[in-house]
Motif scaffolding. Sequence first.
Motif, PDB file in Angstrom:
ATOM      1  N   GLU A   1       0.833  -1.204   0.000  1.00 34.16           N
ATOM      2  CA  GLU A   1       0.000   0.000   0.000  1.00 34.16           C
ATOM      3  C   GLU A   1       0.868   1.255   0.000  1.00 34.16           C
ATOM      4  N   ILE A   2       2.006   1.160   0.709  1.00 31.87           N
ATOM      5  CA  ILE A   2       2.938   2.286   0.751  1.00 31.87           C
ATOM      6  C   ILE A   2       3.731   2.381  -0.545  1.00 31.87           C
ATOM      7  N   ASN A   3       4.146   1.215  -1.064  1.00 33.30           N
ATOM      8  CA  ASN A   3       4.935   1.168  -2.295  1.00 33.30           C
ATOM      9  C   ASN A   3       4.395   0.061  -3.189  1.00 33.30           C
ATOM     10  N   PRO A   4       3.578   0.398  -4.170  1.00 33.22           N
ATOM     11  CA  PRO A   4       3.005  -0.622  -5.066  1.00 33.22           C
ATOM     12  C   PRO A   4       4.070  -1.403  -5.829  1.00 33.22           C
ATOM     13  N   ASN A   5       5.263  -0.815  -5.999  1.00 37.67           N
ATOM     14  CA  ASN A   5       6.351  -1.502  -6.704  1.00 37.67           C
ATOM     15  C   ASN A   5       7.334  -2.124  -5.716  1.00 37.67           C
ATOM     16  N   LEU A   6       6.819  -2.664  -4.630  1.00 38.48           N
ATOM     17  CA  LEU A   6       7.646  -3.169  -3.537  1.00 38.48           C
ATOM     18  C   LEU A   6       8.665  -4.200  -4.015  1.00 38.48           C
ATOM     19  N   GLU A   7       8.234  -5.143  -4.839  1.00 43.71           N
ATOM     20  CA  GLU A   7       9.129  -6.214  -5.268  1.00 43.71           C
ATOM     21  C   GLU A   7      10.297  -5.669  -6.080  1.00 43.71           C
ATOM     22  N   LYS A   8      10.015  -4.740  -7.000  1.00 44.17           N
ATOM     23  CA  LYS A   8      11.084  -4.167  -7.819  1.00 44.17           C
ATOM     24  C   LYS A   8      12.044  -3.354  -6.953  1.00 44.17           C
TER      25      LYS A   8
END
Length: 443
Positions: A206-213
């Motif tokens: 929710e904080i960072n939609p691109n968490l995995e990248k």
Amino acid sequence: MLPLSQFQDFIEQQKLFVQGNRILLAVSGGKDSVLMLHLFKAIGVNVGVAHCNFNLRADEAQRDESFVALLAKNFELPFYVTHFDTKKYAAENKISTQMAARELRYHWFEEIRYREAYDYIALAQQQNDAVETVLINLTRGTGISGLHGILPKRDFLIRPLLFLNRQEIDEIVRVNNIDFVEDSSNVSTKYTRNKIRLQVVPHLQEINPNLEKTFAENIARFAELEAFLDIEVQKLAHEILIQRSDGVYISLAEISRLNPQKLLLYELLKPFNFGENVVHEIIDSLKALSGTHFFSSTHQAIINRNDLVIVEKNTTVTANQFIHPATENIVFGNVEVSLMFTGEVKFEKNLNKAFVNADKLIFPLVLRNWQNGDKFIPLGMRNLKKVSDYFIDAKVPLHLKSTTPILVNGNGEIIWIAGMRQDNRYKLTTATKKVAIFGLKIK
């Protein structure tokens, strides 16, 4: 359509393997591992399929095994399967079920790799697995190695799906109509990884939609940082770790000058399996009295005057050995003692040899470790001296006191502190007719 170009690019960028290598694929039957199998098959790599049945989910586990076996058959690939009593192994080794499953499968994969001549073992871990691993490591406490989480390649293990996240895999599997089986335990929060996956990661996304990248980029940075640190630690180790026959020495003054002290000392001692808590104790004890001991699973470290000395744990008291007139060589701990006789009365100034009046020997002689209360008359002196006092005067490192061979006559008198000092009572004289020459050699 399968992402074959991205797959091949990732393999080349990470130098996972080269053309002609044989790869053993660890296939559970889930989405990730089945997709990995399809990708390898599509690019024409020589592969085999390995499946572990941990006997933890009864009928479901058997279903998974049958599915993977059929998949390998349809692809006309070698298939390897094994069954584990995972709960029994966990109980016997007092570890969690998850840890037991991990140990069992990695050991078995390596057996198959070696026996069947595969070059690498491919695991289907992807970006979300890497995120979860880093979060677990941070929660439990970790060094730099824990911050890079899962690496694309380490030794014989490769992880060729780390260019994809879970959402991308779900979409690829859906679009290509790839069959797989679902592990019901994946939705259980009984396991730590599942708690992270189901309850923690969604909030971070929710904080960072691109968490995995973002994590993939951070993990790459941490991996580079670890590589840089390893290079610097190797340079430092070459400068301040002194390898001697009786152990590894580090000057306490050098330890005091380390900056950052805890990090560098931890990295220097890591090959000897000392944990962070022990490193903390060592730093707090730099001004402690000689004789302070610290232990790892394989080694012990002793503060000895101005040094920290590291020795293997098995450098301990050795059982008594008997020497007879016919004895030529005898092994005692990490040394070998030899015996020969001669009628030529002469001696050499060599600490590793003792030239003894053979007529005074009462066989069998005993080769043993130092005992409290031991006394002898040092060569050239007239009075008895405690061996412990001799060790102090001679500045013998503390860890050698209990392992130095003591040669004892049949009447209980000490003949020789091997490699150090002979007893004056057994020296050669003008009346000596036969000489016993004892030699000491480190194995």
